[in-house]
Design an enzyme around this catalytic site. Structure first.
Site, short mmCIF file in Angstrom:
data_model
loop_
_atom_site.label_atom_id
_atom_site.label_comp_id
_atom_site.label_asym_id
_atom_site.label_seq_id
_atom_site.Cartn_x
_atom_site.Cartn_y
_atom_site.Cartn_z
N ASP A 21 28.91 -5.12 12.74
CA ASP A 21 29.76 -5.05 11.55
C ASP A 21 28.93 -5.02 10.28
O ASP A 21 27.84 -5.59 10.22
CB ASP A 21 30.72 -6.26 11.54
CG ASP A 21 31.85 -6.07 10.54
OD1 ASP A 21 32.16 -4.92 10.17
OD2 ASP A 21 32.43 -7.10 10.13
N HIS A 38 27.51 4.21 8.14
CA HIS A 38 27.73 4.44 9.57
C HIS A 38 26.54 5.19 10.18
O HIS A 38 26.15 4.92 11.32
CB HIS A 38 29.03 5.20 9.81
CG HIS A 38 30.25 4.38 9.47
ND1 HIS A 38 30.42 3.09 9.92
CD2 HIS A 38 31.35 4.66 8.71
CE1 HIS A 38 31.58 2.62 9.46
NE2 HIS A 38 32.16 3.55 8.72
N LEU A 132 18.52 -1.41 32.11
CA LEU A 132 19.49 -2.06 31.20
C LEU A 132 20.86 -1.45 31.43
O LEU A 132 21.01 -0.23 31.50
CB LEU A 132 19.07 -1.84 29.73
CG LEU A 132 20.01 -2.45 28.69
CD1 LEU A 132 19.83 -3.97 28.64
CD2 LEU A 132 19.76 -1.87 27.30
C1 IPE Z 1 35.03 -5.05 14.35
O1 IPE Z 1 34.73 -4.76 13.02
C2 IPE Z 1 35.00 -3.81 15.17
C3 IPE Z 1 33.70 -3.14 15.30
C4 IPE Z 1 32.56 -3.51 14.80
C5 IPE Z 1 33.72 -1.96 16.08
P1 IPE Z 1 35.86 -4.61 11.92
O2 IPE Z 1 35.17 -4.39 10.63
O3 IPE Z 1 36.83 -3.58 12.32
O4 IPE Z 1 36.56 -6.03 11.96
P2 IPE Z 1 37.64 -6.72 11.02
O5 IPE Z 1 38.84 -5.82 11.00
O6 IPE Z 1 37.04 -6.86 9.67
O7 IPE Z 1 37.90 -8.04 11.63
C1 IPE Z 2 31.29 -1.65 11.42
O1 IPE Z 2 31.12 -1.58 10.05
C2 IPE Z 2 31.58 -0.31 12.03
C3 IPE Z 2 32.94 -0.16 12.54
C4 IPE Z 2 33.86 -1.06 12.50
C5 IPE Z 2 33.28 1.09 13.15
P1 IPE Z 2 32.34 -1.57 9.04
O2 IPE Z 2 32.73 -0.15 8.80
O3 IPE Z 2 33.44 -2.45 9.50
O4 IPE Z 2 31.65 -2.17 7.75
P2 IPE Z 2 32.30 -3.14 6.70
O5 IPE Z 2 32.82 -4.35 7.44
O6 IPE Z 2 33.39 -2.38 6.00
O7 IPE Z 2 31.16 -3.49 5.79
MG MG Z 3 33.88 -4.42 9.18
#
Ligand code: IPE
Ligand code: IPE
Ligand code: MG
Length: 248
Positions: A21, A38, A132
């Site tokens: 995240d 991303h 792995l």
């Molecule tokens: C969790 O991250 C899902 C992934 C990293 C794939 P999110 O950014 O979607 O989580 P929430 O919604 O903030 O909890």
């Molecule tokens: C995690 O990073 C990737 C996915 C959930 C696909 P985020 O896109 O949730 O990044 P933040 O939380 O907005 O910084």
């Molecule tokens: Mg996120």
């Protein structure tokens, strides 16, 4: 103590599960579009796979896209799916060479036939990998998995193949898409949030949780080392007392 509990008390986790995240915030802090975050996140994935294998971790699960991430703007969803396709095109040969077995878990019916096809092909091409066990969760949610396992049990019961009285924890666990791997020993979440966000709800029942404020694109070998060092110092009791474990 059962042999499987004993295995789970080893100082190196057999299975590490990661919520990657913070890509969006990484980009926003640099005044870049979320897409750049991303892309940077995808680069970090490669390094962590290599380092996990070096550290002797047997199984690594990476949460790439959740059931709830479908709620994001269509452009961002499209980009994430595109990045996944590109990563497969770029990395699968090397994963196969490095003996990494890649498998996907999640609701594939929601993916385009093109992506689902490439995923299946990547699984075939890496099927012999023994170094792995890499599991990537795409369109995955812990609740989705529990619901699909319950549906399978219901169908098998209706068909007379299972006695409802025989449905126990093992029967349900065997029908999860994550079946067949050891349960995660260590859970890592980057990005600062202290939540599970519908990841592996069943599997994480006795997993050690580790959170870091580091944003996913910044997560590197030393961050994984820090998580592993913290894990090595945990006492896993699985309901027993410290005295029962012989190290009060
Ligand atoms: C969790 O991250 C899902 C992934 C990293 C794939 P999110 O950014 O979607 O989580 P929430 O919604 O903030 O909890
Ligand atoms: C995690 O990073 C990737 C996915 C959930 C696909 P985020 O896109 O949730 O990044 P933040 O939380 O907005 O910084
Ligand atoms: Mg996120």
């Amino acid at each position: 103590m059962t042999a499987s509990d004993q295995a789970r008390m080893a100082p190196v986790p057999r299975h590490v599960a990661v919520i990657m995240d913070g890509n969006g915030r990484w980009a926003e802090r640099r005044a870049l579009p979320r897409a750049a975050g991303h892309r940077a996140g995808a680069r970090a994935v490669r390094a962590i796979i290599e380092h996990a294998a070096r550290c002797g971790i047997e199984a690594l699960t990476l949460f790439a896209f959740s059931s709830e991430n479908w709620r994001r703007p269509p452009d961002e969803v499209g980009l994430l799916m595109q990045l996944l396709l590109e990563a497969l095109d770029r990395e699968v040969t090397e994963l196969a060479t490095n003996e990494v077995r890649l498998r996907f878990v999640g609701d594939r019916s929601r993916l385009t036939p093109l992506l689902a096809g490439r995923m299946a092909e990547a699984e075939r091409r890496t099927a012999a990998g023994q170094r792995l066990d890499l599991m990537v969760a795409v369109a995955y949610g812990g609740r989705w998995d529990l619901a699909q396992a319950a549906r399978q049990l219901a169908l098998e019961t209706a068909a007379g193949r299972i006695d409802p009285a025989a449905i126990d924890e093992a029967a349900l666990a065997a029908r999860l898409v994550t079946a067949g791997r050891p349960e995660p020993d260590l859970f890592i979440r980057t990005g600062g949030e202290r939540r599970i966000s519908n990841f592996m709800l069943w599997d994480l029942a006795y997993t050690e949780l580790w959170f870091t404020d580091a944003l996913w694109p910044d997560f590197d070998d030393s961050a994984l080392d820090a998580a592993l060092a913290d894990f090595a110092g945990r006492q896993r009791r699985f309901g027993r007392t410290a005295a029962q474990l012989g190290r009060a």
